[in-house]
Write an enzyme that holds these catalytic residues in place. Structure first.
Site, PDB file in Angstrom:
ATOM      1  N   LYS A 165       0.831  -1.213   0.000  1.00 23.24           N
ATOM      2  CA  LYS A 165       0.000   0.000   0.000  1.00 23.24           C
ATOM      3  C   LYS A 165       0.868   1.267   0.000  1.00 23.24           C
ATOM      4  O   LYS A 165       2.084   1.203   0.232  1.00 23.24           O
ATOM      5  CB  LYS A 165      -0.938  -0.047   1.204  1.00 23.24           C
ATOM      6  CG  LYS A 165      -1.968  -1.190   1.129  1.00 23.24           C
ATOM      7  CD  LYS A 165      -2.927  -1.124   2.311  1.00 23.24           C
ATOM      8  CE  LYS A 165      -3.974  -2.208   2.243  1.00 23.24           C
ATOM      9  NZ  LYS A 165      -4.951  -2.090   3.370  1.00 23.24           N
TER      10      LYS A 165
ATOM     11  N   TYR B  84     -12.481  -2.036  -3.366  1.00 27.45           N
ATOM     12  CA  TYR B  84     -12.970  -2.123  -1.979  1.00 27.45           C
ATOM     13  C   TYR B  84     -14.490  -1.983  -1.899  1.00 27.45           C
ATOM     14  O   TYR B  84     -15.021  -1.563  -0.871  1.00 27.45           O
ATOM     15  CB  TYR B  84     -12.264  -1.084  -1.105  1.00 27.45           C
ATOM     16  CG  TYR B  84     -10.903  -1.528  -0.607  1.00 27.45           C
ATOM     17  CD1 TYR B  84     -10.747  -2.687   0.165  1.00 27.45           C
ATOM     18  CD2 TYR B  84      -9.768  -0.783  -0.874  1.00 27.45           C
ATOM     19  CE1 TYR B  84      -9.514  -3.092   0.635  1.00 27.45           C
ATOM     20  CE2 TYR B  84      -8.508  -1.184  -0.411  1.00 27.45           C
ATOM     21  CZ  TYR B  84      -8.391  -2.336   0.351  1.00 27.45           C
ATOM     22  OH  TYR B  84      -7.159  -2.719   0.826  1.00 27.45           O
TER      23      TYR B  84
ATOM     24  N   ASN C  94      -1.972   0.457   6.616  1.00 23.85           N
ATOM     25  CA  ASN C  94      -1.464  -0.777   7.221  1.00 23.85           C
ATOM     26  C   ASN C  94      -0.598  -1.628   6.280  1.00 23.85           C
ATOM     27  O   ASN C  94      -0.574  -2.851   6.363  1.00 23.85           O
ATOM     28  CB  ASN C  94      -2.616  -1.575   7.847  1.00 23.85           C
ATOM     29  CG  ASN C  94      -3.673  -1.976   6.834  1.00 23.85           C
ATOM     30  OD1 ASN C  94      -3.531  -1.708   5.649  1.00 23.85           O
ATOM     31  ND2 ASN C  94      -4.714  -2.633   7.298  1.00 23.85           N
TER      32      ASN C  94
ATOM     33  N   HIS D  58      -2.163  -5.341   1.575  1.00 17.40           N
ATOM     34  CA  HIS D  58      -3.465  -5.996   1.402  1.00 17.40           C
ATOM     35  C   HIS D  58      -3.210  -7.433   1.008  1.00 17.40           C
ATOM     36  O   HIS D  58      -2.255  -7.717   0.276  1.00 17.40           O
ATOM     37  CB  HIS D  58      -4.273  -5.328   0.277  1.00 17.40           C
ATOM     38  CG  HIS D  58      -5.388  -6.208  -0.229  1.00 17.40           C
ATOM     39  ND1 HIS D  58      -6.592  -6.299   0.412  1.00 17.40           N
ATOM     40  CD2 HIS D  58      -5.436  -7.092  -1.258  1.00 17.40           C
ATOM     41  CE1 HIS D  58      -7.354  -7.198  -0.232  1.00 17.40           C
ATOM     42  NE2 HIS D  58      -6.667  -7.686  -1.252  1.00 17.40           N
TER      43      HIS D  58
ATOM     44  N   GLU E 281      -9.718 -10.773  -7.525  1.00 16.74           N
ATOM     45  CA  GLU E 281      -8.776  -9.653  -7.373  1.00 16.74           C
ATOM     46  C   GLU E 281      -7.613  -9.770  -8.365  1.00 16.74           C
ATOM     47  O   GLU E 281      -7.128  -8.770  -8.884  1.00 16.74           O
ATOM     48  CB  GLU E 281      -8.265  -9.610  -5.933  1.00 16.74           C
ATOM     49  CG  GLU E 281      -9.358  -9.189  -4.955  1.00 16.74           C
ATOM     50  CD  GLU E 281      -8.915  -9.200  -3.501  1.00 16.74           C
ATOM     51  OE1 GLU E 281      -9.751  -8.896  -2.639  1.00 16.74           O
ATOM     52  OE2 GLU E 281      -7.737  -9.512  -3.216  1.00 16.74           O
TER      53      GLU E 281
HETATM   54  P1  ATP Z   1      -7.106  -5.717   3.392  1.00 18.15           P
HETATM   55  O1  ATP Z   1      -8.470  -6.033   2.795  1.00 18.15           O
HETATM   56  O2  ATP Z   1      -6.590  -4.366   2.980  1.00 18.15           O
HETATM   57  O3  ATP Z   1      -6.125  -6.827   3.161  1.00 18.15           O
HETATM   58  P2  ATP Z   1      -8.013  -6.595   5.949  1.00 18.15           P
HETATM   59  O4  ATP Z   1      -8.658  -7.717   5.188  1.00 18.15           O
HETATM   60  O5  ATP Z   1      -7.093  -6.947   7.065  1.00 18.15           O
HETATM   61  O6  ATP Z   1      -7.239  -5.628   4.969  1.00 18.15           O
HETATM   62  P3  ATP Z   1     -10.569  -5.263   5.922  1.00 18.15           P
HETATM   63  O7  ATP Z   1     -11.570  -5.416   7.031  1.00 18.15           O
HETATM   64  O8  ATP Z   1     -10.825  -5.966   4.628  1.00 18.15           O
HETATM   65  O9  ATP Z   1      -9.122  -5.635   6.521  1.00 18.15           O
HETATM   66  O10 ATP Z   1     -10.416  -3.691   5.657  1.00 18.15           O
HETATM   67  C1  ATP Z   1      -9.859  -3.205   4.438  1.00 18.15           C
HETATM   68  C2  ATP Z   1      -8.968  -2.033   4.723  1.00 18.15           C
HETATM   69  O11 ATP Z   1      -9.769  -0.955   5.180  1.00 18.15           O
HETATM   70  C3  ATP Z   1      -7.945  -2.257   5.851  1.00 18.15           C
HETATM   71  O12 ATP Z   1      -6.784  -2.891   5.424  1.00 18.15           O
HETATM   72  C4  ATP Z   1      -7.664  -0.841   6.274  1.00 18.15           C
HETATM   73  O13 ATP Z   1      -6.773  -0.195   5.356  1.00 18.15           O
HETATM   74  C5  ATP Z   1      -9.052  -0.198   6.167  1.00 18.15           C
HETATM   75  N1  ATP Z   1      -9.783  -0.295   7.440  1.00 18.15           N
HETATM   76  C6  ATP Z   1     -10.361  -1.395   7.986  1.00 18.15           C
HETATM   77  N2  ATP Z   1     -10.946  -1.117   9.154  1.00 18.15           N
HETATM   78  C7  ATP Z   1     -10.745   0.211   9.366  1.00 18.15           C
HETATM   79  C8  ATP Z   1     -11.114   1.137  10.392  1.00 18.15           C
HETATM   80  N3  ATP Z   1     -11.822   0.742  11.445  1.00 18.15           N
HETATM   81  N4  ATP Z   1     -10.710   2.413  10.255  1.00 18.15           N
HETATM   82  C9  ATP Z   1     -10.009   2.831   9.171  1.00 18.15           C
HETATM   83  N5  ATP Z   1      -9.631   2.020   8.160  1.00 18.15           N
HETATM   84  C10 ATP Z   1      -9.993   0.732   8.254  1.00 18.15           C
HETATM   85 MG    MG Z   2      -9.895  -7.407   3.471  1.00 20.85          MG
END
Ligand code: ATP
Ligand code: MG
Length: 137
Positions: free
Chosen positions: A9, A49, A112, A115, A126
């Protein structure tokens, strides 16, 4: 053998740790089957997303994912989907296990670092979103 989609990211690309992150995958039995650096448009990020569209953080997430270039990869290996998620660590770096990519490189729950696809079915979708068949080797 499975394939999964990984994104380094914008926060991690800006920190110049692309190589350090790829090293975690290679050291742990995953291969890079496809790779490119690109800048997501708002439209790309919103489509990618889509499942989070109704979440309160959706707009911030789109701002963040379009804030700079990303590196998109297909990772290949045994149990690639689960292995990638394990190497990434929890979404919130404060909760990510020591030694995981997010524990070591992520800034916050939003910025974070990486992804990873969360299922084999989503991995296939994806991968098709970013890569043509002839780009995956
Ligand atoms: P990713 O899909 O990016 O691999 P993930 O599967 O661990 O991450 P998801 O729940 O799918 O987490 O959330 C997608 C992305 O949205 C997260 O990686 C983060 O960048 C953002 N995100 C998730 N929860 C929050 C939150 N509470 N506040 C802000 N951003 C968030
Ligand atoms: Mg995710």
């Amino acid at each position: 053998m499975e394939r999964t989609l990984s994104i380094i990211k914008p926060d991690a690309v800006a920190k110049n740790v692309i190589g350090k992150i790829i090293d975690r995958f290679e050291t742990n039995g995953l291969r890079v089957a496809a790779i490119k650096k690109l800048q997501l448009s708002r439209d790309d990020a919103a489509k990618f997303y889509e499942v989070h569209r109704e979440r309160p953080f959706f707009n911030d997430l789109i701002d963040y994912m379009t804030s700079g270039p990303v590196v998109v990869m297909v990772l290949e290996g045994e149990n690639a989907v689960a292995k990638n998620r394990e190497l990434m660590g929890a979404t919130d770096p404060k909760e990510a296990a020591p030694g995981t990519i997010r524990a070591d490189f992520a800034e916050s729950i939003e910025a974070n670092a990486v992804h990873g696809s969360d299922s084999l079915e989503n991995a296939q979708k994806e991968i098709a979103f970013f890569f043509a068949q002839r780009e995956i080797l």
